[in-house]
Design an enzyme around this catalytic site. Structure first.
Site, PDB file in Angstrom:
ATOM      1  N   ASP A 197       0.850  -1.190   0.000  1.00 12.65           N
ATOM      2  CA  ASP A 197       0.000   0.000   0.000  1.00 12.65           C
ATOM      3  C   ASP A 197       0.887   1.241   0.000  1.00 12.65           C
ATOM      4  O   ASP A 197       1.499   1.579   1.019  1.00 12.65           O
ATOM      5  CB  ASP A 197      -0.903  -0.027   1.242  1.00 12.65           C
ATOM      6  N   SER A 220      -2.246  14.709 -15.429  1.00 13.03           N
ATOM      7  CA  SER A 220      -3.430  14.460 -16.259  1.00 13.03           C
ATOM      8  C   SER A 220      -3.910  15.742 -16.933  1.00 13.03           C
ATOM      9  O   SER A 220      -3.693  16.846 -16.413  1.00 13.03           O
ATOM     10  CB  SER A 220      -4.549  13.925 -15.356  1.00 13.03           C
ATOM     11  N   ALA A 221      -4.623  15.561 -18.040  1.00 13.31           N
ATOM     12  CA  ALA A 221      -5.306  16.694 -18.678  1.00 13.31           C
ATOM     13  C   ALA A 221      -6.367  17.280 -17.743  1.00 13.31           C
ATOM     14  O   ALA A 221      -6.847  18.392 -17.985  1.00 13.31           O
ATOM     15  CB  ALA A 221      -5.948  16.235 -19.985  1.00 13.31           C
ATOM     16  N   TYR A 233      -9.493  14.831  -8.005  1.00 13.79           N
ATOM     17  CA  TYR A 233      -8.466  14.133  -8.784  1.00 13.79           C
ATOM     18  C   TYR A 233      -7.536  15.118  -9.503  1.00 13.79           C
ATOM     19  O   TYR A 233      -6.308  15.008  -9.448  1.00 13.79           O
ATOM     20  CB  TYR A 233      -9.174  13.216  -9.781  1.00 13.79           C
TER      21      TYR A 233
HETATM   22  P1  NAD Z   1      -4.959   2.132 -13.227  1.00  7.98           P
HETATM   23  O1  NAD Z   1      -6.055   2.361 -12.251  1.00  7.98           O
HETATM   24  O2  NAD Z   1      -5.111   1.033 -14.199  1.00  7.98           O
HETATM   25  O3  NAD Z   1      -3.579   1.948 -12.474  1.00  7.98           O
HETATM   26  C1  NAD Z   1      -3.297   2.607 -11.259  1.00  7.98           C
HETATM   27  C2  NAD Z   1      -2.754   1.577 -10.287  1.00  7.98           C
HETATM   28  O4  NAD Z   1      -2.467   2.226  -9.036  1.00  7.98           O
HETATM   29  C3  NAD Z   1      -3.751   0.444  -9.986  1.00  7.98           C
HETATM   30  O5  NAD Z   1      -3.239  -0.810 -10.346  1.00  7.98           O
HETATM   31  C4  NAD Z   1      -3.985   0.551  -8.495  1.00  7.98           C
HETATM   32  O6  NAD Z   1      -4.133  -0.696  -7.827  1.00  7.98           O
HETATM   33  C5  NAD Z   1      -2.714   1.269  -8.033  1.00  7.98           C
HETATM   34  N1  NAD Z   1      -2.948   1.838  -6.712  1.00  7.98           N
HETATM   35  C6  NAD Z   1      -4.032   2.554  -6.296  1.00  7.98           C
HETATM   36  N2  NAD Z   1      -3.926   2.811  -4.980  1.00  7.98           N
HETATM   37  C7  NAD Z   1      -2.770   2.232  -4.566  1.00  7.98           C
HETATM   38  C8  NAD Z   1      -2.121   2.144  -3.299  1.00  7.98           C
HETATM   39  N3  NAD Z   1      -2.657   2.704  -2.198  1.00  7.98           N
HETATM   40  N4  NAD Z   1      -0.948   1.477  -3.225  1.00  7.98           N
HETATM   41  C9  NAD Z   1      -0.405   0.897  -4.317  1.00  7.98           C
HETATM   42  N5  NAD Z   1      -0.965   0.956  -5.541  1.00  7.98           N
HETATM   43  C10 NAD Z   1      -2.142   1.614  -5.664  1.00  7.98           C
HETATM   44  O7  NAD Z   1      -4.744   3.541 -13.986  1.00  7.98           O
HETATM   45  P2  NAD Z   1      -3.871   3.868 -15.275  1.00  7.98           P
HETATM   46  O8  NAD Z   1      -4.808   4.177 -16.384  1.00  7.98           O
HETATM   47  O9  NAD Z   1      -2.831   2.838 -15.485  1.00  7.98           O
HETATM   48  O10 NAD Z   1      -3.202   5.237 -14.820  1.00  7.98           O
HETATM   49  C11 NAD Z   1      -1.845   5.321 -14.403  1.00  7.98           C
HETATM   50  C12 NAD Z   1      -1.527   6.755 -13.997  1.00  7.98           C
HETATM   51  O11 NAD Z   1      -1.787   7.649 -15.078  1.00  7.98           O
HETATM   52  C13 NAD Z   1      -2.353   7.267 -12.809  1.00  7.98           C
HETATM   53  O12 NAD Z   1      -1.549   8.100 -12.013  1.00  7.98           O
HETATM   54  C14 NAD Z   1      -3.426   8.093 -13.471  1.00  7.98           C
HETATM   55  O13 NAD Z   1      -3.941   9.092 -12.613  1.00  7.98           O
HETATM   56  C15 NAD Z   1      -2.671   8.669 -14.659  1.00  7.98           C
HETATM   57  N6  NAD Z   1      -3.567   9.029 -15.776  1.00  7.98           N
HETATM   58  C16 NAD Z   1      -4.138   8.052 -16.536  1.00  7.98           C
HETATM   59  C17 NAD Z   1      -4.999   8.419 -17.580  1.00  7.98           C
HETATM   60  C18 NAD Z   1      -5.663   7.392 -18.446  1.00  7.98           C
HETATM   61  O14 NAD Z   1      -6.397   7.779 -19.364  1.00  7.98           O
HETATM   62  N7  NAD Z   1      -5.453   6.097 -18.215  1.00  7.98           N
HETATM   63  C19 NAD Z   1      -5.247   9.764 -17.840  1.00  7.98           C
HETATM   64  C20 NAD Z   1      -4.657  10.726 -17.029  1.00  7.98           C
HETATM   65  C21 NAD Z   1      -3.787  10.354 -16.009  1.00  7.98           C
HETATM   66  N1  GDD Z   2     -16.803   6.253 -18.713  1.00 14.24           N
HETATM   67  C1  GDD Z   2     -17.795   6.396 -19.606  1.00 14.24           C
HETATM   68  N2  GDD Z   2     -18.664   5.344 -19.809  1.00 14.24           N
HETATM   69  N3  GDD Z   2     -17.920   7.563 -20.278  1.00 14.24           N
HETATM   70  C2  GDD Z   2     -18.913   7.661 -21.193  1.00 14.24           C
HETATM   71  C3  GDD Z   2     -19.811   6.621 -21.455  1.00 14.24           C
HETATM   72  C4  GDD Z   2     -19.690   5.400 -20.724  1.00 14.24           C
HETATM   73  O1  GDD Z   2     -20.438   4.444 -20.887  1.00 14.24           O
HETATM   74  N4  GDD Z   2     -20.689   7.023 -22.417  1.00 14.24           N
HETATM   75  C5  GDD Z   2     -20.323   8.264 -22.747  1.00 14.24           C
HETATM   76  N5  GDD Z   2     -19.268   8.673 -21.998  1.00 14.24           N
HETATM   77  C6  GDD Z   2     -18.669  10.015 -22.026  1.00 14.24           C
HETATM   78  C7  GDD Z   2     -18.553  10.679 -20.647  1.00 14.24           C
HETATM   79  O2  GDD Z   2     -19.793  11.230 -20.247  1.00 14.24           O
HETATM   80  C8  GDD Z   2     -17.500  11.757 -20.944  1.00 14.24           C
HETATM   81  O3  GDD Z   2     -18.117  12.914 -21.428  1.00 14.24           O
HETATM   82  C9  GDD Z   2     -16.633  11.106 -22.036  1.00 14.24           C
HETATM   83  O4  GDD Z   2     -17.346   9.954 -22.515  1.00 14.24           O
HETATM   84  C10 GDD Z   2     -15.265  10.673 -21.565  1.00 14.24           C
HETATM   85  O5  GDD Z   2     -15.431   9.949 -20.370  1.00 14.24           O
HETATM   86  P1  GDD Z   2     -14.214   9.195 -19.635  1.00 14.24           P
HETATM   87  O6  GDD Z   2     -13.376   8.505 -20.632  1.00 14.24           O
HETATM   88  O7  GDD Z   2     -14.811   8.373 -18.542  1.00 14.24           O
HETATM   89  O8  GDD Z   2     -13.427  10.370 -18.884  1.00 14.24           O
HETATM   90  P2  GDD Z   2     -12.806  11.816 -19.268  1.00 14.24           P
HETATM   91  O9  GDD Z   2     -12.243  11.868 -20.631  1.00 14.24           O
HETATM   92  O10 GDD Z   2     -13.806  12.862 -18.927  1.00 14.24           O
HETATM   93  O11 GDD Z   2     -11.618  11.859 -18.217  1.00 14.24           O
HETATM   94  C11 GDD Z   2     -10.677  10.796 -18.257  1.00 14.24           C
HETATM   95  O12 GDD Z   2      -9.499  11.210 -18.879  1.00 14.24           O
HETATM   96  C12 GDD Z   2      -8.689  12.064 -18.118  1.00 14.24           C
HETATM   97  C13 GDD Z   2      -7.455  12.419 -18.921  1.00 14.24           C
HETATM   98  O13 GDD Z   2      -7.787  12.980 -20.144  1.00 14.24           O
HETATM   99  C14 GDD Z   2     -10.506  10.239 -16.865  1.00 14.24           C
HETATM  100  O14 GDD Z   2      -9.967   8.932 -16.934  1.00 14.24           O
HETATM  101  C15 GDD Z   2      -9.619  11.076 -16.031  1.00 14.24           C
HETATM  102  O15 GDD Z   2      -9.298  10.356 -14.823  1.00 14.24           O
HETATM  103  C16 GDD Z   2      -8.334  11.361 -16.814  1.00 14.24           C
HETATM  104  O16 GDD Z   2      -7.467  12.160 -16.052  1.00 14.24           O
END
Ligand code: NAD
Ligand code: GDD
Length: 328
Positions: free
Chosen positions: A50, A115-116, A146
């Protein structure tokens, strides 16, 4: 072999990055509270721990030259727009302890995944959004919880560089998708959620789409994501950098592309009561082109095909089912 720590190695991006780095000849330690869900980790060592805890971060950083810090309490807009207290607190603890452990253990490079969601909400109110360049993040108005923790951590990285000499890299991901990403359970993002719904829908059927579908995003394929992470880590660039594509599409377009990959006729039932996040978001890639001489190139059409096929196969194998109703 250069020893590297990947935190969040049990998650989507971290798991792919571990494979990539092992393939490049690094010695990789993964750390996460859980193991990868869909296939075993390729890491040489995996610490299940953790990372909210100070001692776990210190243990993870011990002996490492580089740290890719990806661990976070994370999900799509449905997840991050609820539980603001828990997400903010968890991610603050994880990232602050991890950055301090990197400094204490004198790692040579620490990469923070931002993140964006740090970009001001008032600049993302139209589907026809101006692409977001790195310099518009301040004055700040990030997404609640977040996004706030991400922009705070960007600054902490800057201060640790200035005051303690920790060499940091900061990446601002735009929405990342691909095989082995979460596709059900409530944390899934739009590309995986739409693929799941289309895969479960019969030809000629209807799926639920959150919002009116006119909201826009750019989506980055996972292979580009890990390539960009690696390139940024090798570079000397220390300020925050966008990592995403600048191919902006509407969510309705995303559904149509998934339907065409699946070769199905799919109708949409829009639900505006569901979480929608910002109205429009796109990456300005001028800086990444200048700094890295490279940018993500996979189009959504190219990347969604393998993503859809993987989710379809998962569902066919009966490995889903963490949602009461997978069509929601
Ligand atoms: P993910 O949820 O698949 O991976 C994140 C991992 O962090 C998970 O496996 C989770 O178990 C681990 N984690 C959470 N709490 C924890 C704890 N207390 N101790 C140890 N591990 C812990 O997400 P991802 O898509 O792989 O994202 C990776 C990084 O990129 C994150 O920091 C996320 O905020 C950032 N990010 C991702 C996206 C995207 O679109 N995937 C967009 C913007 C930013
Ligand atoms: N998740 C999800 N599921 N989104 C949906 C769905 C559905 O079934 N149908 C439509 N959407 C629409 C959401 O309402 C939103 O407007 C758009 O798709 C994108 O949703 P997400 O992919 O869930 O998230 P995001 O783009 O608003 O934000 C994500 O991207 C960020 C980085 O660009 C998140 O993952 C953030 O955590 C991340 O930082």
């Amino acid at each position: 072999m250069i020893p590297v720590l990947v935190t969040g190695a049990g998650g989507f991006i971290g798991h792919h990055l571990v494979k990539y780095l092992v393939g490049r000849g690094y010695w990789v330690r993964g750390a996460d509270i859980k193991l990868p869900e869909y296939e075993p980790s390729a890491a040489h060592e995996f610490l299940q721990c953790d990372l909210r805890l100070h001692d776990a971060c210190q243990r993870a950083a011990q002996g490492m030259e580089q740290v890719y810090h990806l661990a976070a309490d994370m999900g799509g807009i449905g997840f991050i727009s609820g539980s603001h207290a828990e997400i903010t607190l968890n991610n603050t603890l994880i990232s602050a302890h991890m950055a301090k452990a990197a400094a204490d253990n004198r790692v040579k490079r620490f990469l923070f995944s931002s993140s964006a969601c740090v970009y001001p909400m008032h600049l993302q109110t139209s589907p026809d959004v101006t692409p977001l360049s790195e310099d518009v993040a301040w004055p700040a108005q990030p997404e609640e919880g977040y996004g706030l923790e991400k922009i705070y951590m960007e600054k902490l990285c800057q201060y640790m560089t200035e005051d303690w000499g920790l060499s940091t890299r900061v990446v601002r991901f735009h929405n990342v998708y691909g095989p082995l990403g979460t596709y059900d359970g409530g944390r899934e993002k739009a590309p995986a959620a739409i693929c799941r719904k289309v895969a479960l829908c019969p030809d000629g059927g209807t799926i639920e789409v959150w919002g009116d579908g006119l909201q826009t995003r750019s989506f980055m394929y996972i292979d580009d994501c890990v390539e960009g992470l690696y390139r940024l880590m090798q570079s000397d660039y220390t300020a925050p950098l966008n990592l995403g594509t600048d191919e902006m599409i509407s969510i309705n377009d995303l559904v149509d592309i998934a339907a065409s990959v699946a070769d199905k006729r799919i109708a949409k039932r829009h639900d505006v009561s569901k979480p929608q996040g910002v109205r429009g978001r796109n990456s300005d890639n001028a800086l990444i082109r200048k700094v890295l001489g490279w940018e993500p190139a996979t189009t959504i059409r190219e990347g969604l095909a393998p993503t859809y096929r993987w989710i379809e196969a998962e569902l066919a194998a009966g490995r889903a089912g963490r949602l009461p109703d997978a069509a929601e």
